[in-house]
Design a protein around this motif. Structure first.
Motif, PDB file in Angstrom:
ATOM      1  N   THR A 675      11.846  -8.401  21.322  1.00 57.38           N
ATOM      2  CA  THR A 675      11.513  -8.930  20.615  1.00 57.38           C
ATOM      3  C   THR A 675      12.561  -9.556  18.998  1.00 57.38           C
ATOM      4  N   TYR A 676      13.002 -10.581  18.521  1.00 60.68           N
ATOM      5  CA  TYR A 676      14.045 -10.988  17.752  1.00 60.68           C
ATOM      6  C   TYR A 676      13.409 -10.377  16.139  1.00 60.68           C
ATOM      7  N   ASN A 677      11.931 -10.374  16.248  1.00 65.42           N
ATOM      8  CA  ASN A 677      10.986 -10.883  15.180  1.00 65.42           C
ATOM      9  C   ASN A 677      10.215  -8.866  14.962  1.00 65.42           C
ATOM     10  N   PRO A 678      10.794  -7.681  15.035  1.00 66.33           N
ATOM     11  CA  PRO A 678       9.802  -6.733  14.775  1.00 66.33           C
ATOM     12  C   PRO A 678       9.149  -5.701  13.623  1.00 66.33           C
ATOM     13  N   ASP A 679       9.513  -6.725  12.561  1.00 71.40           N
ATOM     14  CA  ASP A 679       9.380  -6.743  11.241  1.00 71.40           C
ATOM     15  C   ASP A 679       7.922  -7.402  11.572  1.00 71.40           C
ATOM     16  N   HIS A 680       7.324  -9.107  11.899  1.00 71.00           N
ATOM     17  CA  HIS A 680       6.485  -9.469  11.756  1.00 71.00           C
ATOM     18  C   HIS A 680       5.267  -9.135  11.753  1.00 71.00           C
ATOM     19  N   PHE A 681       4.407  -9.324  11.505  1.00 72.80           N
ATOM     20  CA  PHE A 681       3.350  -8.905  10.878  1.00 72.80           C
ATOM     21  C   PHE A 681       2.426  -9.249  12.427  1.00 72.80           C
ATOM     22  N   SER A 682       2.148  -9.837  13.085  1.00 73.77           N
ATOM     23  CA  SER A 682       1.850 -10.566  14.518  1.00 73.77           C
ATOM     24  C   SER A 682       2.101  -9.228  15.514  1.00 73.77           C
ATOM     25  N   ILE A 683       3.477  -9.455  15.345  1.00 83.33           N
ATOM     26  CA  ILE A 683       4.310  -8.278  16.696  1.00 83.33           C
ATOM     27  C   ILE A 683       3.922  -6.912  16.280  1.00 83.33           C
ATOM     28  N   ALA A 684       4.218  -6.665  15.290  1.00 84.76           N
ATOM     29  CA  ALA A 684       3.566  -5.542  14.544  1.00 84.76           C
ATOM     30  C   ALA A 684       1.946  -4.567  14.886  1.00 84.76           C
ATOM     31  N   ALA A 685       1.331  -5.818  15.118  1.00 78.28           N
ATOM     32  CA  ALA A 685       0.105  -5.887  15.289  1.00 78.28           C
ATOM     33  C   ALA A 685      -0.282  -5.975  15.790  1.00 78.28           C
ATOM     34  N   ALA A 686       0.454  -6.637  17.659  1.00 75.53           N
ATOM     35  CA  ALA A 686       0.244  -6.057  19.070  1.00 75.53           C
ATOM     36  C   ALA A 686       0.104  -5.286  19.370  1.00 75.53           C
ATOM     37  N   GLN A 687       1.742  -4.617  18.736  1.00 72.87           N
ATOM     38  CA  GLN A 687       2.295  -3.315  19.327  1.00 72.87           C
ATOM     39  C   GLN A 687       1.180  -1.876  19.217  1.00 72.87           C
ATOM     40  N   MET A 688       0.370  -2.075  17.855  1.00 78.60           N
ATOM     41  CA  MET A 688      -0.414  -0.867  17.764  1.00 78.60           C
ATOM     42  C   MET A 688      -1.782  -1.536  18.581  1.00 78.60           C
ATOM     43  N   GLN A 689      -2.066  -3.393  19.086  1.00 81.47           N
ATOM     44  CA  GLN A 689      -2.864  -3.379  19.520  1.00 81.47           C
ATOM     45  C   GLN A 689      -4.479  -3.311  18.563  1.00 81.47           C
ATOM     46  N   ASP A 690      -4.153  -4.014  17.249  1.00 83.37           N
ATOM     47  CA  ASP A 690      -4.905  -3.482  16.445  1.00 83.37           C
ATOM     48  C   ASP A 690      -5.289  -4.702  15.670  1.00 83.37           C
ATOM     49  N   TYR A 691      -6.640  -5.537  16.434  1.00 84.54           N
ATOM     50  CA  TYR A 691      -7.405  -6.591  15.931  1.00 84.54           C
ATOM     51  C   TYR A 691      -6.967  -7.069  14.327  1.00 84.54           C
ATOM     52  N   GLU A 692      -7.845  -5.538  13.989  1.00 85.65           N
ATOM     53  CA  GLU A 692      -7.908  -6.119  12.832  1.00 85.65           C
ATOM     54  C   GLU A 692      -7.204  -6.021  11.175  1.00 85.65           C
ATOM     55  N   ARG A 693      -6.440  -5.531  11.647  1.00 81.63           N
ATOM     56  CA  ARG A 693      -5.192  -5.751  10.949  1.00 81.63           C
ATOM     57  C   ARG A 693      -3.957  -6.640  11.254  1.00 81.63           C
ATOM     58  N   PHE A 694      -4.262  -7.464  12.564  1.00 76.43           N
ATOM     59  CA  PHE A 694      -3.355  -8.742  12.118  1.00 76.43           C
ATOM     60  C   PHE A 694      -4.749  -9.847  11.231  1.00 76.43           C
ATOM     61  N   TYR A 695      -6.143  -8.885  11.562  1.00 77.61           N
ATOM     62  CA  TYR A 695      -6.926 -10.277  11.568  1.00 77.61           C
ATOM     63  C   TYR A 695      -6.744 -10.258   9.218  1.00 77.61           C
ATOM     64  N   SER A 696      -7.052  -9.170   9.275  1.00 75.71           N
ATOM     65  CA  SER A 696      -6.832  -8.703   7.630  1.00 75.71           C
ATOM     66  C   SER A 696      -5.780  -9.711   6.541  1.00 75.71           C
ATOM     67  N   GLN A 697      -4.231  -9.680   7.870  1.00 74.46           N
ATOM     68  CA  GLN A 697      -3.316 -10.615   7.053  1.00 74.46           C
ATOM     69  C   GLN A 697      -3.297 -11.785   6.929  1.00 74.46           C
ATOM     70  N   GLU A 698      -3.451 -12.584   9.007  1.00 74.04           N
ATOM     71  CA  GLU A 698      -3.700 -13.598   8.304  1.00 74.04           C
ATOM     72  C   GLU A 698      -4.718 -14.838   7.978  1.00 74.04           C
ATOM     73  N   ILE A 699      -6.102 -13.698   7.207  1.00 71.51           N
ATOM     74  CA  ILE A 699      -6.715 -14.584   7.139  1.00 71.51           C
ATOM     75  C   ILE A 699      -6.491 -14.790   5.917  1.00 71.51           C
ATOM     76  N   ILE A 700      -5.684 -14.293   5.115  1.00 72.50           N
ATOM     77  CA  ILE A 700      -5.031 -14.360   3.615  1.00 72.50           C
ATOM     78  C   ILE A 700      -4.471 -16.049   3.932  1.00 72.50           C
ATOM     79  N   PHE A 701      -4.142 -15.547   4.593  1.00 73.43           N
ATOM     80  CA  PHE A 701      -2.496 -17.472   4.881  1.00 73.43           C
ATOM     81  C   PHE A 701      -3.436 -18.210   4.959  1.00 73.43           C
ATOM     82  N   ARG A 702      -4.383 -17.915   5.693  1.00 78.38           N
ATOM     83  CA  ARG A 702      -5.632 -19.289   5.927  1.00 78.38           C
ATOM     84  C   ARG A 702      -6.189 -19.802   4.653  1.00 78.38           C
ATOM     85  N   LYS A 703      -6.692 -18.702   4.445  1.00 83.67           N
ATOM     86  CA  LYS A 703      -7.052 -18.738   2.858  1.00 83.67           C
ATOM     87  C   LYS A 703      -6.524 -20.008   1.592  1.00 83.67           C
ATOM     88  N   ALA A 704      -5.519 -19.424   1.793  1.00 76.67           N
ATOM     89  CA  ALA A 704      -4.688 -19.818   0.964  1.00 76.67           C
ATOM     90  C   ALA A 704      -3.716 -21.362   1.025  1.00 76.67           C
TER      91      ALA A 704
END
Length: 814
Positions: A675-704
């Motif tokens: 990847t060219y974006n190793p620090d992006h939260f979706s890439i980092a969550a995919a690396q850890m295979q951690d859905y809850e980590r991804f969801y908790s951040q993405e839902i904040i952006f959607r609400k905003a």
């Protein structure tokens, strides 16, 4: 005029939004059941309609009569009519067109039918005990099939539609409907049955005896097709046996079989503790009303086994089970597993079936000959009755959204259908959609979890490679890194399989002129062509336009073209250079276009005839490849920069899913994620295979930003061949939206209008494209707004030069 009360509500198979009341002649009234098609006068035309129910005669309005009833039995159960009406209302689509899209293709009729005599009819004719009118009909059709309208013209008042229907019901004649376009109906085959086995012992005795002996093994008759396959030259002797009364022949309806080769039965495995808990929780609610479950299970946790146990229990309790999968590639795997468990008592529905196969599968379901139906998104319309459970596998997948004509979302309407049938809706995914996860937060869905892989197999270890380190490399070395090559070599040395994922097909997706820098653009679309070496041509992935690979620059005429960009073809060529002895295969839209090609690739992979499989997103969806222990993600960023609010969600889902193909057997898996974006939260969550980590951040952006699931969206897709007229109409539509918004306080409070703006892909297939986005937090208010826009001023939606499509809950925003 029809008798009192003999009126029906008819949906017309045309782009009209209302239903219409028609009278039923008294003679046809016994056959006017819901779900049958009728031939009706509509304006100056005769068209197909569908009976939806009874209707009241409207006073002061002359009611037209139907001309004929086109079916001997209903094409869909009565229970589906509210389902069709809901879809028409929610997706703003004509009700008759909804039903037309739901039914198998190729069955809309002209206004005539063909009548032929049956064996029973011949016997009745020989007995000479028929009413005069029936005798005349049978005499006329005795020598061959005759058009129904020819009969009616010849005998006039003696022959009407009701008489024909009665004769069909008694089995003395059969009515074969002539269809528009391709003639799709049930297939008929000749069958032979034993009458007398005492054949004369002449010089043909041995050959004839072989046929008689074969027929004896089939008490219900042997098909002539099968007889010819088992007895060479049989057709030369059967004529004598039939003519002299040793064999009888008759035509029988048979089903075309799309299921392929038999599958050996399996033994159900021992459920894990989590699987047991999930199955028991769901089964406790079966038959007790509507419930939606969201099953979040990590990749390899055995969700399919849960589905099979639920389906098995549903069937044992007298219910039917409907299973949806997002890709046709997944149907073959799911179908294989279900057939291994349940045998041949399943039906499949998907677009790769021939029209005849699809029609036959529809009839098997309609006639209740199967209890389990498996299919892609269109299978949600299967004519299943007594539904116990509707299962939507990989519920997050965008393939469930139909992107043309009736733009429904199969997952969403599956939930609606389950609710209307008081059934269970079971949504499964390792990476649930944000919408579904939020619905579980709101307690609209009950959440269930499978947190461990079967047999406690570990999740794959993911190593992230920063492609920025290789930015200055030349050619393919920017993407095929030394770390990836090293890991692939290790795998091949151990005899294990490798999956390389790149969500871009072709060889080079950005060819540019080496002299002037002009890209090779499609003449119909605002997008660059992609070189496909397999067909030796540049090709547009949107409209299909092609140019020869030797084409010169369209601007300066130079033949020197730089093949920039990357695709699965180029990766495959690189792997062949690095590993010349490896068996390499590609799985993308190019290599799976032919019927059966995808199944053959999966079969070769299962039999270890492939060492390296290179594929697009179709390899990422739910497949079970036990011997794949290494997954290489060539470039994880391709979807990350889309101008779409779901870009991060799509990126996380596809990376987590493709990573989950590794290590599903006994050997731990590894993933190389470049990847060219190793620090992006979706890439980092995919690396850890951690859905809850991804969801908790993405839902904040959607609400905003007030994007779904915190709002609903309707997109107006505006397109036309004239650039100026399209822009003008887009501005007009935008002004009309603003005017309507100002007219009601609830619209001002709840509706947000974005646009009109040029679409990100501003021209596709010769059409210039504009978008308007309507956002609202209240679904009812948003739909009221759209109804006013569509039906108060027809000039906005209906224009000779510009097309306006209303897309409710859009997925493809480009």
């Amino acid at each position: 005029m029809p008798e009192a009360g003999a009126y029906k509500d008819i949906a017309v198979a045309l782009p009209v939004y209302n239903t219409y009341t028609y009278g039923i002649p008294e003679t046809l009234l016994p056959f006017a059941e819901e779900g049958r098609r009728v031939l009706i006068p509509f304006g100056q035309r005769k068209v197909t309609g569908y009976i939806l129910g009874s209707a009241e005669k409207m006073e002061g309005i002359k009611t037209k009569l139907i001309i004929d009833i086109l079916d001997d039995k209903s094409l869909f159960p009565k229970s589906m009519i509210p389902f069709f009406k809901w879809i028409a209302e929610y997706y703003k689509y004509p009700i008759g067109e909804v039903i037309k899209k739901a039914l198998p293709g190729g069955i809309n009729l002209y206004d005539y039918a063909e009548i032929s005599i049956t064996r029973s009819g011949k016997k009745q004719l020989d007995k000479n005990a028929l009413p005069p009118a029936e005798k005349k009909i049978l005499k006329l059709v005795e020598s061959g099939a005759v058009l129904q309208k020819t009969l009616q013209r010849k005998f006039q008042k003696e022959t009407n539609s009701a008489l024909i229907h009665r004769m069909v019901e008694r089995g003395v004649i059969q009515k074969r409907l002539r269809l528009k376009g391709k003639s799709i109906g049930q297939r008929e085959e000749k069958f032979l049955s034993i009458v007398n086995s005492d054949i004369p012992k002449d010089r043909f005795y041995e050959k004839r005896k072989m046929i008689i002996d074969l027929a004896k093994n089939y008490p219900n008759g042997i098909s002539f097709k099968e007889l010819k396959a088992k007895a060479e030259g049989a057709e030369g002797y059967t004529e004598y046996l039939i003519k002299n009364g040793f064999l009888s022949e008759d035509l029988r309806k048979v089903y075309r079989d799309p299921l392929g080769e038999p599958v050996p039965p399996d033994t159900p495995p021992q459920l894990t503790r989590e699987q047991e808990k999930t199955v028991s929780t769901i089964l406790r609610s079966m038959g007790k009303g509507f419930t939606t479950y969201l099953l979040s299970g990590v990749t390899g946790s055995g969700k399919t086994e849960v589905y099979m146990r639920i389906a098995e229990s549903a069937v044992k309790k007298g219910y039917s089970a409907l299973i949806l999968v997002p890709e046709i590639a997944l149907i073959s795997q799911t179908e294989r597993r279900f057939r291994a468990r349940f045998g041949e008592c399943i039906a499949v529905l998907h677009s790769r079936l021939s029209a005849g196969e699809r029609y036959d599968q529809w009839l098997r379901i309609l006639e209740k000959k199967v209890k389990i139906v498996i299919g892609a998104r269109s299978a949600v319309f299967a004519p299943v009755t007594d539904i116990g459970v509707i299962i939507v596998d990989e519920e997050h997948d965008g393939s469930y959204k139909q992107e043309s004509s009736l733009r429904y979302h199969a997952r969403d309407i599956a939930i609606v259908r389950a609710k209307q049938q008081n059934a269970i809706a079971l949504l499964g995914s390792a990476t649930p959609s944000i919408q579904s996860a939020y619905n579980s937060d709101l307690k609209k869905f009950d959440r269930l979890y499978l947190t461990k892989r079967v047999n406690d197999r570990p999740l794959p270890e993911v190593t992230v490679i920063d492609l920025c380190r290789y930015r200055d490399e030349r050619g393919l070395r920017k993407f095929v890194t030394p770390e990836l090559i090293k890991e692939v070599k290790k795998n091949l040395d151990r005899g294990e399989q490798v999956l390389l994922f790149l969500n871009r097909r072709g060889f080079a997706n950005f060819p540019v002129c080496a002299s002037c820098g002009e890209p090779m653009l499609c003449k119909n679309c605002d997008i660059s062509l992609t070189l496909h070496k397999g067909i030796n041509a540049y090709k547009c992935h949107f409209c299909g336009y092609t140019r020869a690979s030797v084409s010169a620059c369209g601007k300066c005429g130079s033949p020197a073209i730089k093949l920039l960009g990357i695709g699965t073809e180029k990766v495959a060529a690189a792997m062949e250079n690095f590993f010349p002895d490896a068996r390499i295969a590609r799985m993308d839209r190019d290599t799976t276009a032919k019927k059966g090609s995808m199944v053959n690739i999966l079969k070769d992979l299962r039999k270890n005839k492939i060492d390296i499989l290179i594929g697009t997103q179709m390899v990422a969806k739910g497949h079970d490849f036990p011997n794949i222990t290494l997954v290489g993600i060539i470039c994880a960023d391709l979807s990350l920069n889309f101008p779409d609010f779901r870009a991060s969600e799509l990126t996380f889902q596809i990376l987590a899913q493709v990573a989950g193909r590794a290590g599903r057997g006994n050997i731990k898996g590894r993933v190389i994620l470049q990847t060219y974006n190793p620090d992006h939260f979706s890439i980092a969550a995919a690396q850890m295979q951690d859905y809850e980590r991804f969801y908790s951040q993405e839902i904040i952006f959607r609400k905003a930003l007030n994007y779904p699931p915190f709002s609903r969206i309707v997109q107006l897709k505006i397109s036309g061949r004239d650039k100026k007229k399209t822009k003008t109409h887009a501005i007009l539509a935008g002004e009309r939206c603003k005017t309507i918004c100002q007219q009601e306080r609830r619209f001002q409070k709840d509706i947000e209008i974005l646009g009109p703006v040029e679409a990100p892909f501003s021209k596709i297939a010769g059409y210039y494209r504009w978008h308007i986005l309507l956002k609202g937090t209240n679904t009812g208010t948003l739909h009221s707004f759209v109804n006013r826009l569509m039906f108060e001023d027809h000039n906005v939606i209906q224009n000779r030069n510009v097309r306006v499509v209303v897309d409710v809950d859009p997925i493809f925003m480009l």
